[in-house]
Design a protein around this motif. Structure first.
Motif, PDB file in Angstrom:
ATOM      1  N   GLY A  78     -17.753 -66.995  16.207  1.00 35.28           N
ATOM      2  CA  GLY A  78     -16.267 -68.150  17.343  1.00 35.28           C
ATOM      3  C   GLY A  78     -15.791 -69.698  16.205  1.00 35.28           C
ATOM      4  O   GLY A  78     -14.549 -68.634  16.522  1.00 35.28           O
ATOM      5  N   ALA A  83      -8.356 -66.781  14.663  1.00 38.67           N
ATOM      6  CA  ALA A  83      -7.215 -65.843  15.733  1.00 38.67           C
ATOM      7  C   ALA A  83      -8.579 -64.577  16.059  1.00 38.67           C
ATOM      8  O   ALA A  83      -8.844 -63.955  15.160  1.00 38.67           O
ATOM      9  CB  ALA A  83      -6.921 -65.094  15.211  1.00 38.67           C
ATOM     10  N   LEU A  84      -8.681 -64.356  17.310  1.00 34.72           N
ATOM     11  CA  LEU A  84      -9.472 -63.453  17.716  1.00 34.72           C
ATOM     12  C   LEU A  84      -8.216 -61.585  17.870  1.00 34.72           C
ATOM     13  O   LEU A  84      -7.785 -62.252  19.085  1.00 34.72           O
ATOM     14  CB  LEU A  84     -10.204 -63.682  19.005  1.00 34.72           C
ATOM     15  CG  LEU A  84     -10.975 -62.517  19.332  1.00 34.72           C
ATOM     16  CD1 LEU A  84     -12.132 -61.251  18.723  1.00 34.72           C
ATOM     17  CD2 LEU A  84     -12.352 -63.276  20.468  1.00 34.72           C
ATOM     18  N   ILE A  86      -7.939 -58.479  20.497  1.00 41.49           N
ATOM     19  CA  ILE A  86      -8.702 -57.061  20.855  1.00 41.49           C
ATOM     20  C   ILE A  86      -7.516 -57.102  20.788  1.00 41.49           C
ATOM     21  O   ILE A  86      -6.913 -56.319  22.171  1.00 41.49           O
ATOM     22  CB  ILE A  86      -9.428 -57.727  22.376  1.00 41.49           C
ATOM     23  CG1 ILE A  86     -10.179 -59.406  21.697  1.00 41.49           C
ATOM     24  CG2 ILE A  86     -10.041 -56.819  23.354  1.00 41.49           C
ATOM     25  CD1 ILE A  86     -11.293 -59.754  23.130  1.00 41.49           C
ATOM     26  N   TYR A 110     -16.442 -63.457  22.029  1.00 38.05           N
ATOM     27  CA  TYR A 110     -14.526 -64.681  22.735  1.00 38.05           C
ATOM     28  C   TYR A 110     -15.376 -65.710  23.121  1.00 38.05           C
ATOM     29  O   TYR A 110     -14.336 -66.363  23.728  1.00 38.05           O
ATOM     30  CB  TYR A 110     -13.958 -63.237  24.461  1.00 38.05           C
ATOM     31  CG  TYR A 110     -13.604 -63.572  24.955  1.00 38.05           C
ATOM     32  CD1 TYR A 110     -11.947 -63.583  24.726  1.00 38.05           C
ATOM     33  CD2 TYR A 110     -13.574 -64.413  26.557  1.00 38.05           C
ATOM     34  CE1 TYR A 110     -11.081 -64.499  26.061  1.00 38.05           C
ATOM     35  CE2 TYR A 110     -13.052 -64.629  26.951  1.00 38.05           C
ATOM     36  CZ  TYR A 110     -12.018 -65.353  26.754  1.00 38.05           C
ATOM     37  OH  TYR A 110     -10.786 -65.531  27.711  1.00 38.05           O
ATOM     38  N   ALA A 113     -15.679 -68.677  21.057  1.00 36.37           N
ATOM     39  CA  ALA A 113     -14.542 -68.818  19.994  1.00 36.37           C
ATOM     40  C   ALA A 113     -13.918 -69.859  20.484  1.00 36.37           C
ATOM     41  O   ALA A 113     -13.408 -69.620  21.513  1.00 36.37           O
ATOM     42  CB  ALA A 113     -13.378 -67.019  20.196  1.00 36.37           C
ATOM     43  N   CYS A 115     -10.432 -70.052  18.619  1.00 40.74           N
ATOM     44  CA  CYS A 115      -9.686 -69.158  17.875  1.00 40.74           C
ATOM     45  C   CYS A 115      -8.842 -69.375  19.188  1.00 40.74           C
ATOM     46  O   CYS A 115      -8.122 -69.106  20.197  1.00 40.74           O
ATOM     47  CB  CYS A 115      -9.701 -68.768  16.863  1.00 40.74           C
ATOM     48  SG  CYS A 115     -10.751 -67.406  17.484  1.00 40.74           S
ATOM     49  N   VAL A 117      -6.925 -66.468  20.935  1.00 44.42           N
ATOM     50  CA  VAL A 117      -7.287 -65.153  21.817  1.00 44.42           C
ATOM     51  C   VAL A 117      -5.467 -64.309  21.378  1.00 44.42           C
ATOM     52  O   VAL A 117      -5.078 -64.533  22.895  1.00 44.42           O
ATOM     53  CB  VAL A 117      -7.968 -64.938  23.042  1.00 44.42           C
ATOM     54  CG1 VAL A 117      -8.740 -63.404  23.070  1.00 44.42           C
ATOM     55  CG2 VAL A 117      -9.333 -65.379  22.401  1.00 44.42           C
ATOM     56  N   VAL A 119      -4.584 -60.170  23.188  1.00 44.77           N
ATOM     57  CA  VAL A 119      -5.146 -59.097  24.312  1.00 44.77           C
ATOM     58  C   VAL A 119      -4.150 -58.264  23.536  1.00 44.77           C
ATOM     59  O   VAL A 119      -3.272 -58.235  24.085  1.00 44.77           O
ATOM     60  CB  VAL A 119      -5.859 -59.949  25.267  1.00 44.77           C
ATOM     61  CG1 VAL A 119      -6.266 -58.242  25.662  1.00 44.77           C
ATOM     62  CG2 VAL A 119      -6.796 -60.882  25.148  1.00 44.77           C
ATOM     63  N   ASN A 145      -5.282 -67.651  26.961  1.00 49.23           N
ATOM     64  CA  ASN A 145      -4.432 -66.321  25.674  1.00 49.23           C
ATOM     65  C   ASN A 145      -3.373 -65.644  26.027  1.00 49.23           C
ATOM     66  O   ASN A 145      -2.835 -65.879  27.135  1.00 49.23           O
ATOM     67  CB  ASN A 145      -6.156 -65.162  26.556  1.00 49.23           C
ATOM     68  CG  ASN A 145      -7.366 -65.334  26.226  1.00 49.23           C
ATOM     69  OD1 ASN A 145      -7.743 -66.015  25.663  1.00 49.23           O
ATOM     70  ND2 ASN A 145      -8.083 -65.648  27.448  1.00 49.23           N
TER      71      ASN A 145
END
Length: 186
Positions: A78, A83-84, A86, A110, A113, A115, A117, A119, A145
């Motif tokens: 995290g 960036a994450l 999904i 998540y 994190a 950063c 996110v 989705v 997000n």
């Protein structure tokens, strides 16, 4: 725009998981570092071997890596990520992360994190439009997000409507827009 960026790609159980291979390839081609986290149900749709080969990194699925007890540290991941993403995000995972549930490595990462996110949901049209799912998207947006809306078209069920995961090129474009300061999702 993505050169040197560290991207965690969370892949959830959905027929759209096959698009994750193309997404990984595009991110690597853009010179991003990609770490894939695969949920247990996602591995029924795409193999860790495929994603590991394309990302050039081992795919993570569980908190503990092997029988030696080596830990896949969700906190470190995290903090590592720029960036994450999904994609695909199932209704199940959207509900978990919107409500702070943490029963798998992706959800724990998540919650750890720091950063941005992104989705990118994928599900059948009735699931996508269900008030509970839409409420979870609203919660996720409220947490900051970015939802990359599902597209309209033929779905795996044979029905036609909104629920198709955004194309990998659109997801990469959303990341490029974000990192260029544009802020537009797609």
């Amino acid at each position: 725009m993505l050169q040197g960026k560290k991207i965690i790609l969370g892949v959830c159980g959905s027929i759209a998981a096959y698009k994750a291979a193309v997404l990984v390839r595009l991110l690597v081609k853009a010179e991003a570092e990609v770490q894939v986290i695969l949920t247990t149900s996602a591995s029924a749709f795409i193999t860790p071997l495929t994603l590991a080969t394309l990302s050039r990194r081992p795919v993570l699925t569980d908190f503990v890596r092997d029988q030696t007890g080596v830990w896949n540290n969700h906190v470190d991941m995290g903090l590592w990520a720029d960036a994450l993403v999904i994609a695909p995000a199932s209704a199940n995972t959207a509900a978990k992360i919107a409500n702070g549930l943490c029963d798998n490595l992706l959800a724990a990462t998540y919650l750890s994190a720091r950063c941005p996110v992104f989705v990118a949901p994928a599900m059948d049209l009735d699931m996508y439009q269900h008030p509970a799912v839409q409420s979870n998207f609203t919660k996720l947006r409220g947490y900051g997000n970015r939802i990359i809306e599902a597209g309209y078209g033929e779905l795996a069920s044979g029905l036609v409507g909104q629920g198709r995961m955004a194309e990998p090129e659109e997801i990469v474009q959303a990341l490029q827009n974000f990192f260029s300061g544009d802020g537009k999702i797609v």
